[in-house]
Motif scaffolding. Sequence first.
Motif, mmCIF file in Angstrom:
data_model
loop_
_atom_site.group_PDB
_atom_site.id
_atom_site.type_symbol
_atom_site.label_atom_id
_atom_site.label_comp_id
_atom_site.label_asym_id
_atom_site.label_seq_id
_atom_site.Cartn_x
_atom_site.Cartn_y
_atom_site.Cartn_z
ATOM 1 N N UNK A 38 0.778 -1.364 0.023
ATOM 2 C CA UNK A 38 -0.053 0.008 -0.188
ATOM 3 C C UNK A 38 0.858 1.407 0.039
ATOM 4 N N UNK A 41 -1.925 7.089 0.669
ATOM 5 C CA UNK A 41 -3.272 7.339 -0.044
ATOM 6 C C UNK A 41 -3.736 6.570 -1.084
ATOM 7 N N UNK A 42 -3.165 5.307 -1.180
ATOM 8 C CA UNK A 42 -3.757 4.311 -2.016
ATOM 9 C C UNK A 42 -4.331 3.063 -1.605
ATOM 10 N N UNK A 43 -5.082 2.233 -2.304
ATOM 11 C CA UNK A 43 -5.437 1.106 -1.967
ATOM 12 C C UNK A 43 -4.349 -0.171 -2.033
ATOM 13 N N UNK A 44 -4.718 -1.385 -1.830
ATOM 14 C CA UNK A 44 -3.766 -2.251 -1.555
ATOM 15 C C UNK A 44 -3.661 -2.783 -3.049
#
Lengths: 115, 115
Positions: A38, A41-44
């Motif tokens: 991750x 400020x992003x997803x997985x």
Amino acid sequence: AQSVTQLDSQVPVFEEAPVELRCNYSSSVSVYLFWYVQYPNQGLQLLLKYLSGSTLVKGINGFEAEFNKSQTSFHLRKPSVHISDTAEYFCAVKQMRGGSEKLVFGKGTKLTVNP
Amino acid sequence: GAGVSQSPSNKVTEKGKDVELRCDPISGHTALYWYRQSLGQGLEFLIYFQGNSAPDKSGLPSDRFSAERTGGSVSTLTIQRTQQEDSAVYLCASYSGRGDNYGYTFGSGTRLTVV
């Protein structure tokens, strides 16, 4: 219930050094294991997964992991890290129990790569 | 679509208001999951759907939380009478059990801030 332990909450390393992020899982008959990354400020994003077969799994961005059944471990490794590898890494196991299937995550390891 | 889409990406709401978070999964994926990520709590499972039914709702923190999925596709997570402790990133994942695509694909999440 399945559980996952990530032994290090933070790992600082220098650029171009090797790194190992440790993950242990609770034992089960069949094990499906995953590593996700991750970025801030992003997803997985999936790095790699172990479902069956070869115990050495290669993933994206030069990462690999080794499934070790006797030690119930699935450690993530990279021989030479870059600044851009700075992120949080999550190990997860698929839990199948009582008609439910879901991913159970470790608490994450923050990898910081310093110049 | 090519990935899992979540909207809104950011939501600021006043305490006591209701909010709806939306997840649009990858077409053809059979299951859909909601997780919550908050500081100090890691990634918590909330609920998952197989088709339109929810075999496991065990992670919903209180009866203020509910979710539905219609047409085996889009899902909404609703939080009623929001509280400050609901502030977190809510992540959605869709699941494929087929071949090389086996696994869980996550969206970028909705960052909820309750003020």
